[in-house]
Write a protein that holds these residues in place. Structure first.
Motif, PDB file in Angstrom:
ATOM      1  N   PRO A  99      42.530  49.100  46.690  1.00  0.00           N
ATOM      2  CA  PRO A  99      42.014  49.172  45.326  1.00  0.00           C
ATOM      3  C   PRO A  99      40.704  48.456  45.122  1.00  0.00           C
ATOM      4  CG  PRO A  99      43.704  47.506  45.445  1.00  0.00           C
ATOM      5  CD  PRO A  99      43.646  48.154  46.809  1.00  0.00           C
ATOM      6  N   TYR A 100      40.252  47.741  46.101  1.00  0.00           N
ATOM      7  CA  TYR A 100      39.149  46.832  45.825  1.00  0.00           C
ATOM      8  C   TYR A 100      37.798  47.503  45.826  1.00  0.00           C
ATOM      9  CZ  TYR A 100      43.021  43.786  46.730  1.00  0.00           C
ATOM     10  OH  TYR A 100      44.245  43.201  46.679  1.00  0.00           O
ATOM     11  N   ASN A 101      37.617  48.527  46.602  1.00  0.00           N
ATOM     12  CA  ASN A 101      36.322  49.192  46.592  1.00  0.00           C
ATOM     13  C   ASN A 101      36.452  50.686  46.382  1.00  0.00           C
ATOM     14  OD1 ASN A 101      37.455  49.859  48.992  1.00  0.00           O
ATOM     15  ND2 ASN A 101      35.715  49.343  50.263  1.00  0.00           N
ATOM     16  N   THR A 102      37.482  51.074  45.680  1.00  0.00           N
ATOM     17  CA  THR A 102      37.627  52.484  45.318  1.00  0.00           C
ATOM     18  C   THR A 102      37.742  52.586  43.811  1.00  0.00           C
ATOM     19  OG1 THR A 102      40.029  52.454  45.455  1.00  0.00           O
ATOM     20  CG2 THR A 102      38.816  53.023  47.453  1.00  0.00           C
ATOM     21  N   GLU A 103      37.446  53.762  43.322  1.00  0.00           N
ATOM     22  CA  GLU A 103      37.524  53.935  41.888  1.00  0.00           C
ATOM     23  C   GLU A 103      38.966  54.167  41.459  1.00  0.00           C
ATOM     24  OE1 GLU A 103      35.951  55.692  44.096  1.00  0.00           O
ATOM     25  OE2 GLU A 103      36.103  57.847  43.769  1.00  0.00           O
TER      26      GLU A 103
END
Lengths: 115, 114
Positions: A99-103
């Motif tokens: 979840p940290y670098n995805t929309e």
């Protein structure tokens, strides 16, 4: 490729009743987030869940509110003994395993009205 | 997450480019800039995100200044359906802390006029 599905879209409850809001994430997404938008206010984070686990519920009111994301089936946001102040739009979002670098993709929301 | 500053409202003529600014002067080196929009009574919709290079997709372009202290979302040919509140959000990709949260400010209400 269905998006995030929330139901019902509109929910009316009398004070003291229970409200159950459902969210089916996008296919392949195992991370779910709930946000609340009070009338004329911005969206506020409530809770973050992975399958069968609550990761962060720091935005949830301490009483009457609970959330789950079972191994099978949709995520559920449950509000017990609703009060008028619970009237709001509740949005669910989902994301891929990282979840940290995805929309995050949002559903259309459930509009809860407490009468 | 770094704070962002956006104008409260903007107007744009249909068919013209809409340029929505965002200031994020305290952004950290590894924080991304995300844009979402919320059309009235609908859920937020992801538009685009970027780190330092300009980005373009089918919806919009994102221009980030070289010092990364500000950015501009460009809708090249605005339509009436682009009327919405646009949110600029900065977010760290690191796996620590609570950076999975999206912190929505007040955003910019873009009104596209016929």
């Amino acid at each position: 490729n269905a998006g995030v599905m929330q139901n019902p879209r509109h929910l009316v409850r009398r004070r003291g009743q229970e409200a159950r809001l459902r969210c089916s994430p996008m296919k392949g997404h195992s991370h779910v987030y709930w946000y609340r938008q009070l009338p004329e206010e911005g969206l506020k984070f409530m809770v973050y869940l992975q399958k069968e686990n609550i990761i962060d519920e720091s935005g949830m009111p301490k009483e009457r509110f609970s959330a789950e994301f079972p191994k099978e089936g949709p995520s559920i946001l449950r509000i017990q003994q609703v009060v008028r102040g619970d009237s709001a739009a509740y949005f669910c979002a989902s994301s891929l395993d990282r979840p940290y670098n995805t929309e995050a993709f949002f559903g259309q929301g459930t509009r809860l009205t407490v009468v | 997450d770094a704070k962002t500053t956006q104008p409260t409202s903007m107007d744009c003529a249909e068919g013209r480019a809409a340029n929505l600014p965002c200031n994020h002067s305290t952004i950290s080196g590894n924080e991304y800039v995300y844009w979402y929009r919320q059309i009235h009574s609908q859920g937020p919709q992801y538009i685009i995100h970027g780190l330092k290079n300009n980005e373009t997709n089918e919806m919009a372009s994102l221009i980030i200044t070289e010092d990364r202290k500000s950015s501009t979302l460009i809708l090249p040919h605005a339509t009436l359906r682009d009327t919405a509140v646009y949110y600029c959000i900065v977010r760290s990709p690191n796996s620590g802390g609570s950076n999975y949260k999206l912190t929505f400010g007040k955003g910019t209400l873009l009104t596209v006029n016929p």
